[in-house]
Design an enzyme around this catalytic site. Structure first.
Site, PDB file in Angstrom:
ATOM      1  N   ARG A 102       0.988   7.058   4.443  1.00 23.50           N
ATOM      2  CA  ARG A 102       0.707   7.089   5.886  1.00 23.50           C
ATOM      3  C   ARG A 102       2.001   6.906   6.662  1.00 23.50           C
ATOM      4  O   ARG A 102       2.778   6.000   6.378  1.00 23.50           O
ATOM      5  CB  ARG A 102      -0.266   5.948   6.238  1.00 23.50           C
ATOM      6  CG  ARG A 102      -1.710   6.336   6.079  1.00 23.50           C
ATOM      7  CD  ARG A 102      -2.663   5.163   6.253  1.00 23.50           C
ATOM      8  NE  ARG A 102      -2.560   4.504   7.537  1.00 23.50           N
ATOM      9  CZ  ARG A 102      -3.451   3.609   7.983  1.00 23.50           C
ATOM     10  NH1 ARG A 102      -4.505   3.303   7.234  1.00 23.50           N
ATOM     11  NH2 ARG A 102      -3.307   3.033   9.148  1.00 23.50           N
ATOM     12  N   ARG A 136       0.835  -1.200   0.000  1.00 14.49           N
ATOM     13  CA  ARG A 136       0.000   0.000   0.000  1.00 14.49           C
ATOM     14  C   ARG A 136       0.874   1.255   0.000  1.00 14.49           C
ATOM     15  O   ARG A 136       0.595   2.212  -0.723  1.00 14.49           O
ATOM     16  CB  ARG A 136      -0.926   0.023   1.227  1.00 14.49           C
ATOM     17  CG  ARG A 136      -1.670   1.350   1.351  1.00 14.49           C
ATOM     18  CD  ARG A 136      -2.803   1.327   2.330  1.00 14.49           C
ATOM     19  NE  ARG A 136      -2.364   1.165   3.698  1.00 14.49           N
ATOM     20  CZ  ARG A 136      -3.162   0.887   4.719  1.00 14.49           C
ATOM     21  NH1 ARG A 136      -4.448   0.711   4.497  1.00 14.49           N
ATOM     22  NH2 ARG A 136      -2.700   0.762   5.923  1.00 14.49           N
TER      23      ARG A 136
HETATM   24  P1  AP5 Z   1      -7.087  -2.125   4.290  1.00 14.28           P
HETATM   25  O1  AP5 Z   1      -8.420  -2.451   3.747  1.00 14.28           O
HETATM   26  O2  AP5 Z   1      -6.666  -0.704   4.350  1.00 14.28           O
HETATM   27  O3  AP5 Z   1      -6.912  -2.784   5.729  1.00 14.28           O
HETATM   28  P2  AP5 Z   1      -7.400  -2.233   7.111  1.00 14.28           P
HETATM   29  O4  AP5 Z   1      -7.821  -3.427   7.906  1.00 14.28           O
HETATM   30  O5  AP5 Z   1      -8.412  -1.140   6.945  1.00 14.28           O
HETATM   31  O6  AP5 Z   1      -6.016  -1.704   7.624  1.00 14.28           O
HETATM   32  P3  AP5 Z   1      -5.505  -0.300   8.119  1.00 14.28           P
HETATM   33  O7  AP5 Z   1      -4.029  -0.363   7.969  1.00 14.28           O
HETATM   34  O8  AP5 Z   1      -6.175   0.874   7.517  1.00 14.28           O
HETATM   35  O9  AP5 Z   1      -6.024  -0.462   9.593  1.00 14.28           O
HETATM   36  P4  AP5 Z   1      -5.612   0.050  10.920  1.00 14.28           P
HETATM   37  O10 AP5 Z   1      -6.648  -0.601  11.737  1.00 14.28           O
HETATM   38  O11 AP5 Z   1      -4.226  -0.122  11.382  1.00 14.28           O
HETATM   39  O12 AP5 Z   1      -5.685   1.628  10.666  1.00 14.28           O
HETATM   40  P5  AP5 Z   1      -6.690   2.740  11.124  1.00 14.28           P
HETATM   41  O13 AP5 Z   1      -6.716   3.743  10.060  1.00 14.28           O
HETATM   42  O14 AP5 Z   1      -7.955   2.168  11.639  1.00 14.28           O
HETATM   43  O15 AP5 Z   1      -6.025  -3.004   3.476  1.00 14.28           O
HETATM   44  C1  AP5 Z   1      -4.631  -2.839   3.636  1.00 14.28           C
HETATM   45  C2  AP5 Z   1      -3.947  -3.164   2.311  1.00 14.28           C
HETATM   46  O16 AP5 Z   1      -4.159  -4.554   2.013  1.00 14.28           O
HETATM   47  C3  AP5 Z   1      -4.502  -2.370   1.119  1.00 14.28           C
HETATM   48  O17 AP5 Z   1      -3.456  -2.022   0.275  1.00 14.28           O
HETATM   49  C4  AP5 Z   1      -5.457  -3.366   0.433  1.00 14.28           C
HETATM   50  O18 AP5 Z   1      -5.523  -3.154  -0.938  1.00 14.28           O
HETATM   51  C5  AP5 Z   1      -4.801  -4.695   0.755  1.00 14.28           C
HETATM   52  N1  AP5 Z   1      -5.791  -5.763   0.920  1.00 14.28           N
HETATM   53  C6  AP5 Z   1      -6.985  -5.688   1.569  1.00 14.28           C
HETATM   54  N2  AP5 Z   1      -7.645  -6.869   1.518  1.00 14.28           N
HETATM   55  C7  AP5 Z   1      -6.832  -7.720   0.812  1.00 14.28           C
HETATM   56  C8  AP5 Z   1      -6.956  -9.097   0.416  1.00 14.28           C
HETATM   57  N3  AP5 Z   1      -8.045  -9.827   0.742  1.00 14.28           N
HETATM   58  N4  AP5 Z   1      -5.933  -9.635  -0.275  1.00 14.28           N
HETATM   59  C9  AP5 Z   1      -4.829  -8.895  -0.594  1.00 14.28           C
HETATM   60  N5  AP5 Z   1      -4.648  -7.585  -0.264  1.00 14.28           N
HETATM   61  C10 AP5 Z   1      -5.647  -7.010   0.430  1.00 14.28           C
HETATM   62  O19 AP5 Z   1      -5.916   3.326  12.418  1.00 14.28           O
HETATM   63  C11 AP5 Z   1      -4.712   4.033  12.303  1.00 14.28           C
HETATM   64  C12 AP5 Z   1      -4.321   4.559  13.672  1.00 14.28           C
HETATM   65  O20 AP5 Z   1      -5.328   5.489  14.143  1.00 14.28           O
HETATM   66  C13 AP5 Z   1      -4.206   3.522  14.800  1.00 14.28           C
HETATM   67  O21 AP5 Z   1      -2.949   2.888  14.810  1.00 14.28           O
HETATM   68  C14 AP5 Z   1      -4.443   4.400  16.029  1.00 14.28           C
HETATM   69  O22 AP5 Z   1      -3.311   5.151  16.365  1.00 14.28           O
HETATM   70  C15 AP5 Z   1      -5.526   5.359  15.552  1.00 14.28           C
HETATM   71  N6  AP5 Z   1      -6.882   4.847  15.794  1.00 14.28           N
HETATM   72  C16 AP5 Z   1      -7.820   4.558  14.846  1.00 14.28           C
HETATM   73  N7  AP5 Z   1      -8.934   4.119  15.429  1.00 14.28           N
HETATM   74  C17 AP5 Z   1      -8.698   4.110  16.764  1.00 14.28           C
HETATM   75  C18 AP5 Z   1      -9.472   3.715  17.890  1.00 14.28           C
HETATM   76  N8  AP5 Z   1     -10.731   3.240  17.756  1.00 14.28           N
HETATM   77  N9  AP5 Z   1      -8.914   3.837  19.121  1.00 14.28           N
HETATM   78  C19 AP5 Z   1      -7.662   4.330  19.284  1.00 14.28           C
HETATM   79  N10 AP5 Z   1      -6.864   4.706  18.258  1.00 14.28           N
HETATM   80  C20 AP5 Z   1      -7.394   4.591  17.000  1.00 14.28           C
END
Ligand code: AP5
Length: 200
Positions: free
Chosen positions: A139, A127
């Site tokens: 990111r 990604r």
């Molecule tokens: P993607 O679909 O983006 O995966 P994701 O599960 O959404 O992963 P993220 O990295 O966005 O999740 P995250 O939970 O760490 O981040 P968030 O933004 O919530 O897919 C990833 C990649 O894989 C893409 O390139 C896609 O194309 C590929 N892919 C997808 N499915 C596939 C498949 N089946 N096969 C092959 N490839 C595939 O959080 C970021 C930060 O924000 C956290 O670390 C934290 O600091 C903060 N934060 C967010 N929410 C909270 C909360 N509720 N509480 C506290 N802190 C929070």
């Protein structure tokens, strides 16, 4: 329909949310996206969240719960929503339960993407490469080092939510290692089955 998508970083929560918003006519509420927007805009929440997010840790429950409480009050979330990245701690899950109970509404289902953690860092690296190739900002937490901390936070603070929701009879699991289209197909079949049960 009110849905939570659960799974470690890179499991596909964002990818799958985007694919089902139109089908169910409900918005994707991604706390990660909301926090990144706050960081980019330099709001007080963004200023508090920036360093924590860049380190791979979790932003405080109080901040995140406040953001979600405000967001679910918006008109487009009245008929339902897909929560992507929230809740991430048992405290957040309990706060969500209280929020929904105050409104007299309930969650419909929680879908967890079961994945091989060893494959996830590769997805994150890909990604980052693809984003850079498009000339867009990468990111700051999409590096192998920070990814390790994100995964650790998931294991310690978020993985207990599987038991939390299984205990309430809400948890469904699907294989997140299949190709993206196959995961969508399975997700839609789970949600459609659920919608049909509720309607009958
Ligand atoms: P993607 O679909 O983006 O995966 P994701 O599960 O959404 O992963 P993220 O990295 O966005 O999740 P995250 O939970 O760490 O981040 P968030 O933004 O919530 O897919 C990833 C990649 O894989 C893409 O390139 C896609 O194309 C590929 N892919 C997808 N499915 C596939 C498949 N089946 N096969 C092959 N490839 C595939 O959080 C970021 C930060 O924000 C956290 O670390 C934290 O600091 C903060 N934060 C967010 N929410 C909270 C909360 N509720 N509480 C506290 N802190 C929070």
């Amino acid at each position: 329909m009110r849905i939570i998508l659960l799974g470690p970083p890179g499991a596909g929560k964002g990818t799958q949310s985007e694919r089902i918003v139109a089908r169910y006519g409900i918005p994707q509420l991604s706390t990660g996206d909301m926090l990144r927007a706050a960081v980019a805009a330099g709001t007080p929440v963004g200023l508090q969240a920036k360093a924590v997010m860049e380190s791979g840790g979790l932003v405080s429950d109080a901040i995140v719960v406040g953001i979600v409480a405000d967001r679910i009050e918006e008109a487009d979330a009245k008929a339902g929503f897909i929560l992507d990245g929230f809740p991430r701690t048992v405290e957040q899950a309990e706060a969500l339960d209280a929020m929904l109970s105050d409104k007299g509404i309930a969650l419909d289902t929680v879908v967890e993407f079961v994945v091989d953690e060893n494959a996830l860092v590769g997805r994150i690296a890909k990604r980052a490469e693809e984003t850079a190739a498009r000339g867009q900002p990468v990111r700051k937490d999409d590096t192998p080092e920070v990814f390790k901390t994100r995964l650790e936070a998931y294991r310690k603070q978020t993985a207990p939510l599987s038991d939390y929701y299984a205990g309430g009879g809400l948890l469904q699991t699907i294989d997140g290692m299949k190709p993206v289209d196959a995961v969508t197909e399975h997700l839609v079949s789970v949600l459609d089955r659920h919608a049909a049960t509720v309607a009958s």
